[in-house]
Design a protein around this motif. Structure first.
Motif, PDB file in Angstrom:
ATOM      1  N   GLY A  81       0.719  -0.717   0.190  1.00 50.37           N
ATOM      2  CA  GLY A  81       0.147  -0.079  -0.299  1.00 50.37           C
ATOM      3  C   GLY A  81       1.311   1.216  -0.114  1.00 50.37           C
ATOM      4  N   PRO A  82       0.517   2.272   0.410  1.00 41.69           N
ATOM      5  CA  PRO A  82       1.256   3.951   0.368  1.00 41.69           C
ATOM      6  C   PRO A  82       2.092   3.901   1.048  1.00 41.69           C
ATOM      7  CG  PRO A  82      -1.522   3.754   0.115  1.00 41.69           C
ATOM      8  CD  PRO A  82      -1.651   2.453   0.307  1.00 41.69           C
ATOM      9  N   GLY A  83       3.150   4.572   0.673  1.00 39.36           N
ATOM     10  CA  GLY A  83       3.768   4.997   2.250  1.00 39.36           C
ATOM     11  C   GLY A  83       5.247   4.812   1.451  1.00 39.36           C
ATOM     12  N   ASN A  84       5.432   3.547   0.616  1.00 40.54           N
ATOM     13  CA  ASN A  84       6.834   3.914  -0.176  1.00 40.54           C
ATOM     14  C   ASN A  84       6.909   3.637  -0.952  1.00 40.54           C
ATOM     15  OD1 ASN A  84       5.075   1.458  -1.803  1.00 40.54           O
ATOM     16  ND2 ASN A  84       5.206  -0.411   0.154  1.00 40.54           N
ATOM     17  N   GLU A  85       6.156   4.639  -2.476  1.00 40.12           N
ATOM     18  CA  GLU A  85       6.227   4.762  -3.368  1.00 40.12           C
ATOM     19  C   GLU A  85       7.634   5.479  -3.461  1.00 40.12           C
ATOM     20  OE1 GLU A  85       1.863   5.396  -2.885  1.00 40.12           O
ATOM     21  OE2 GLU A  85       3.846   6.063  -1.642  1.00 40.12           O
ATOM     22  N   PRO A  86       8.782   6.275  -2.476  1.00 43.08           N
ATOM     23  CA  PRO A  86       9.956   6.128  -3.053  1.00 43.08           C
ATOM     24  C   PRO A  86      10.898   5.273  -3.003  1.00 43.08           C
ATOM     25  CG  PRO A  86       9.298   7.723  -1.690  1.00 43.08           C
ATOM     26  CD  PRO A  86       8.382   6.509  -1.682  1.00 43.08           C
ATOM     27  N   ASP A  87      10.392   3.856  -2.451  1.00 40.63           N
ATOM     28  CA  ASP A  87      10.783   2.451  -2.811  1.00 40.63           C
ATOM     29  C   ASP A  87      10.780   2.238  -3.711  1.00 40.63           C
ATOM     30  OD1 ASP A  87      12.271   2.647  -0.291  1.00 40.63           O
ATOM     31  OD2 ASP A  87      10.691   1.959   0.789  1.00 40.63           O
ATOM     32  N   ARG A  88       9.250   1.939  -4.850  1.00 39.64           N
ATOM     33  CA  ARG A  88       9.249   1.412  -5.424  1.00 39.64           C
ATOM     34  C   ARG A  88      10.329   2.338  -6.923  1.00 39.64           C
ATOM     35  NH1 ARG A  88       2.709   2.373  -5.231  1.00 39.64           N
ATOM     36  NH2 ARG A  88       2.988   1.193  -3.206  1.00 39.64           N
ATOM     37  N   LEU A  89      10.165   3.565  -6.544  1.00 39.60           N
ATOM     38  CA  LEU A  89      10.889   4.730  -7.600  1.00 39.60           C
ATOM     39  C   LEU A  89      11.940   4.159  -8.022  1.00 39.60           C
ATOM     40  CD1 LEU A  89      10.571   7.188  -9.479  1.00 39.60           C
ATOM     41  CD2 LEU A  89      10.502   8.041  -7.594  1.00 39.60           C
ATOM     42  N   ALA A  90      12.749   3.711  -7.255  1.00 36.50           N
ATOM     43  CA  ALA A  90      14.303   3.777  -6.344  1.00 36.50           C
ATOM     44  C   ALA A  90      13.978   2.447  -7.637  1.00 36.50           C
ATOM     45  CB  ALA A  90      14.813   3.457  -5.664  1.00 36.50           C
ATOM     46  N   LEU A  91      13.528   1.156  -7.537  1.00 48.08           N
ATOM     47  CA  LEU A  91      13.530  -0.245  -8.163  1.00 48.08           C
ATOM     48  C   LEU A  91      13.443   0.373  -9.798  1.00 48.08           C
ATOM     49  CD1 LEU A  91      11.866  -3.239  -6.530  1.00 48.08           C
ATOM     50  CD2 LEU A  91      11.066  -2.651  -9.230  1.00 48.08           C
ATOM     51  N   LEU A  92      12.271   0.876  -9.925  1.00 47.35           N
ATOM     52  CA  LEU A  92      12.170   1.259 -11.415  1.00 47.35           C
ATOM     53  C   LEU A  92      13.202   1.871 -12.080  1.00 47.35           C
ATOM     54  CD1 LEU A  92       8.215   1.612 -11.146  1.00 47.35           C
ATOM     55  CD2 LEU A  92       8.803  -0.177 -11.784  1.00 47.35           C
ATOM     56  N   ARG A  93      13.641   2.713 -10.765  1.00 47.52           N
ATOM     57  CA  ARG A  93      15.024   4.036 -11.951  1.00 47.52           C
ATOM     58  C   ARG A  93      16.385   3.064 -12.053  1.00 47.52           C
ATOM     59  NH1 ARG A  93      14.681   9.567  -8.281  1.00 47.52           N
ATOM     60  NH2 ARG A  93      13.321  10.611  -9.791  1.00 47.52           N
ATOM     61  N   GLU A  94      15.947   1.919 -10.672  1.00 48.06           N
ATOM     62  CA  GLU A  94      17.389   0.868 -11.377  1.00 48.06           C
ATOM     63  C   GLU A  94      17.054  -0.620 -12.323  1.00 48.06           C
ATOM     64  OE1 GLU A  94      21.332  -1.204 -11.503  1.00 48.06           O
ATOM     65  OE2 GLU A  94      20.561   1.138 -10.203  1.00 48.06           O
ATOM     66  N   HIS A  95      16.356  -0.030 -12.696  1.00 46.68           N
ATOM     67  CA  HIS A  95      15.757  -1.612 -13.697  1.00 46.68           C
ATOM     68  C   HIS A  95      16.482  -0.240 -14.915  1.00 46.68           C
ATOM     69  CE1 HIS A  95      14.375  -4.768 -16.385  1.00 46.68           C
ATOM     70  NE2 HIS A  95      13.707  -3.881 -16.524  1.00 46.68           N
ATOM     71  N   GLU A  96      15.353   0.695 -15.029  1.00 44.87           N
ATOM     72  CA  GLU A  96      15.535   1.580 -16.236  1.00 44.87           C
ATOM     73  C   GLU A  96      16.589   1.983 -16.746  1.00 44.87           C
ATOM     74  OE1 GLU A  96      13.371   5.905 -17.479  1.00 44.87           O
ATOM     75  OE2 GLU A  96      14.650   5.803 -15.496  1.00 44.87           O
ATOM     76  N   ARG A  97      18.060   2.570 -15.377  1.00 42.77           N
ATOM     77  CA  ARG A  97      19.221   2.374 -15.515  1.00 42.77           C
ATOM     78  C   ARG A  97      19.821   1.038 -16.432  1.00 42.77           C
ATOM     79  NH1 ARG A  97      19.033   5.342 -10.973  1.00 42.77           N
ATOM     80  NH2 ARG A  97      19.426   3.437  -9.801  1.00 42.77           N
ATOM     81  N   GLU A  98      19.566   0.162 -16.205  1.00 41.53           N
ATOM     82  CA  GLU A  98      20.039  -1.793 -16.363  1.00 41.53           C
ATOM     83  C   GLU A  98      19.648  -1.630 -18.179  1.00 41.53           C
ATOM     84  OE1 GLU A  98      18.820  -4.354 -13.598  1.00 41.53           O
ATOM     85  OE2 GLU A  98      20.067  -3.273 -12.386  1.00 41.53           O
ATOM     86  N   VAL A  99      18.238  -1.126 -17.732  1.00 43.18           N
ATOM     87  CA  VAL A  99      17.869  -1.645 -19.405  1.00 43.18           C
ATOM     88  C   VAL A  99      18.518  -0.486 -20.527  1.00 43.18           C
ATOM     89  CG1 VAL A  99      15.766  -1.518 -21.258  1.00 43.18           C
ATOM     90  CG2 VAL A  99      15.422  -2.233 -19.004  1.00 43.18           C
ATOM     91  N   GLN A 100      18.744   0.984 -19.773  1.00 45.59           N
ATOM     92  CA  GLN A 100      19.009   1.806 -20.568  1.00 45.59           C
ATOM     93  C   GLN A 100      20.609   1.171 -21.234  1.00 45.59           C
ATOM     94  OE1 GLN A 100      17.790   4.755 -22.359  1.00 45.59           O
ATOM     95  NE2 GLN A 100      19.413   4.367 -23.268  1.00 45.59           N
ATOM     96  N   ALA A 101      21.904   0.549 -20.603  1.00 43.72           N
ATOM     97  CA  ALA A 101      23.120   0.517 -20.479  1.00 43.72           C
ATOM     98  C   ALA A 101      22.831  -0.368 -21.345  1.00 43.72           C
ATOM     99  CB  ALA A 101      23.450  -0.062 -19.192  1.00 43.72           C
ATOM    100  N   LYS A 102      21.280  -1.553 -21.052  1.00 41.95           N
ATOM    101  CA  LYS A 102      21.740  -2.987 -22.776  1.00 41.95           C
ATOM    102  C   LYS A 102      21.540  -2.621 -23.719  1.00 41.95           C
ATOM    103  CE  LYS A 102      19.708  -6.118 -19.727  1.00 41.95           C
ATOM    104  NZ  LYS A 102      18.848  -6.862 -18.703  1.00 41.95           N
ATOM    105  N   ILE A 103      20.538  -1.358 -24.474  1.00 37.37           N
ATOM    106  CA  ILE A 103      20.174  -0.835 -24.626  1.00 37.37           C
ATOM    107  C   ILE A 103      21.866   0.707 -25.530  1.00 37.37           C
ATOM    108  CG2 ILE A 103      18.838   1.600 -26.187  1.00 37.37           C
ATOM    109  CD1 ILE A 103      16.913   0.591 -24.261  1.00 37.37           C
ATOM    110  N   ASP A 104      22.399   0.783 -24.704  1.00 35.25           N
ATOM    111  CA  ASP A 104      23.733   1.656 -25.057  1.00 35.25           C
ATOM    112  C   ASP A 104      24.538   0.648 -25.470  1.00 35.25           C
ATOM    113  OD1 ASP A 104      22.943   3.682 -24.273  1.00 35.25           O
ATOM    114  OD2 ASP A 104      22.951   3.699 -22.460  1.00 35.25           O
ATOM    115  N   GLU A 105      24.731  -0.494 -24.842  1.00 39.35           N
ATOM    116  CA  GLU A 105      25.761  -2.009 -25.917  1.00 39.35           C
ATOM    117  C   GLU A 105      24.937  -1.672 -26.957  1.00 39.35           C
ATOM    118  OE1 GLU A 105      28.858  -4.531 -25.834  1.00 39.35           O
ATOM    119  OE2 GLU A 105      28.642  -2.443 -24.477  1.00 39.35           O
TER     120      GLU A 105
END
Length: 140
Positions: A81-105
């Motif tokens: 439930g609500p209250g952990n949105e910053p944790d969700r965002l951090a998880l998604l940002r990390e994955h976004e960085r990993e996907v972007q690195a794969k795309i760059d490679e």
């Protein structure tokens, strides 16, 4: 009773998501849904559109390389439930960085491949392709 109230059987969810029935059952066993999937009186799973929407997202996360354990963590955060949105965002940002690195490679790989394609096209067009990276040097 409307179709939305009745819910969707597993076969329809499989069709809607492109996931096999086996994969849907796996997701349930692994705790990857946002809720417990209820069953009909006959024991059949009854999904709602929100479950399908969640599965589509999970499918994209998985296809982009997110490990099941991280998807599970994301699902746990959303379920809590609500209250952990910053944790969700951090998880998604990390994955976004990993996907972007794969795309760059992959982009770097594509550039090398494209350079070779252009070279081969030119040689084929000019009739000079014989011997391009042949297994043995000419004259041996």
């Amino acid at each position: 009773m409307s179709k939305d109230t009745e819910g969707l059987p597993i076969g329809r969810v499989s069709e809607a998501t492109g996931m096999s029935v086996h994969a849907l059952r796996f997701f349930e066993r692994e705790g990857l849904f946002l809720r417990d999937i209820p069953r009909s009186a006959g024991g059949q799973r009854i999904y709602q559109q929100a479950d399908v929407d969640w599965l589509v997202l999970c499918n994209r996360l998985r296809a982009s390389g997110m490990p099941i354990a991280v998807i599970r963590k994301f699902a746990e955060l959303v379920r809590s439930g609500p209250g952990n949105e910053p944790d969700r965002l951090a998880l998604l940002r990390e994955h976004e960085r990993e996907v972007q690195a794969k795309i760059d490679e992959l982009q770097a790989c594509l550039e090398v491949i494209h350079t070779k394609v252009v070279i081969y096209e030119q040689h084929v067009r000019d009739g000079t392709a014989a011997g391009l990276w042949s297994p043995a040097p000419p004259g041996t």
